[in-house]
Write an enzyme that holds these catalytic residues in place. Structure first.
Site, mmCIF file in Angstrom:
data_model
loop_
_atom_site.group_PDB
_atom_site.id
_atom_site.type_symbol
_atom_site.label_atom_id
_atom_site.label_comp_id
_atom_site.label_asym_id
_atom_site.label_seq_id
_atom_site.Cartn_x
_atom_site.Cartn_y
_atom_site.Cartn_z
ATOM 1 N N GLY A 43 0.814 -1.213 0.000
ATOM 2 C CA GLY A 43 0.000 0.000 0.000
ATOM 3 C C GLY A 43 0.844 1.258 0.000
ATOM 4 O O GLY A 43 0.543 2.234 -0.699
ATOM 5 N N CYS A 44 1.903 1.250 0.777
ATOM 6 C CA CYS A 44 2.773 2.431 0.876
ATOM 7 C C CYS A 44 3.521 2.667 -0.434
ATOM 8 O O CYS A 44 3.750 3.815 -0.817
ATOM 9 C CB CYS A 44 3.749 2.270 2.042
ATOM 10 S SG CYS A 44 2.903 2.155 3.640
#
Length: 154
Positions: A43-44
């Site tokens: 996600g990051c």
């Protein structure tokens, strides 16, 4: 809890190169401050790559982007190099800035509770007031949503 219309809390922490970066460095400029949990996680990575993709659009609108996580400067450098990121990443290893922005909190993963970064983004105007807050961010399409909000606010 921080609210829209409040002054953004002041901070001074180092970026990926070890240079001190302060909120006051961006007086008279728009600023996107996004908090994320960990370098090089799915996600990051999506979020950082999306902000990189639109980084020129943000600059064209007079806005800077700062990503903040508890990761070290060395970790940020590896993350930037691996994914050719074009944004500054700040190291908040003691999570002091995360706490100032109320994004350090209790999280759950696979039945375990722990303290960590709650993915959030703040849009700050040239007077250093918070104009918009995104909490518990879902990464897909987020950078574009922030860019569109910036266009709307300008």
């Amino acid at each position: 809890m921080l609210q829209v219309g409040q002054k953004a809390p002041s901070f001074s922490i180092t970026n990926q190169n070890g240079s001190l970066v302060s909120l006051e460095d961006f007086v008279s400029q728009w600023l996107v401050i996004y908090f994320y949990p960990k370098d090089d996680t799915p996600g990051c990575t999506t979020e950082a790559k999306d902000f990189t993709e639109y980084s020129q659009d943000f600059r064209d609108l007079g806005a800077n982007i700062l990503g903040i996580s508890p990761d070290s400067e060395k970790s940020h450098c590896k993350f930037i190099d691996k994914h050719d990121l074009k944004i500054q990443l700040l190291s908040d290893s003691q999570h002091q800035v995360c706490e100032l922005y109320d994004v350090w909190g209790l999280k759950k993963f696979m039945g375990k509770e722990y303290m960590g970064v709650i993915r959030s983004t703040f849009l700050v105007n040239p007077q250093q007031e918070i104009i918009y807050i995104w909490s518990n961010v879902k990464t897909k399409g987020h950078a574009l949503a922030v860019l569109n909000k910036l266009k709307e606010c300008k």
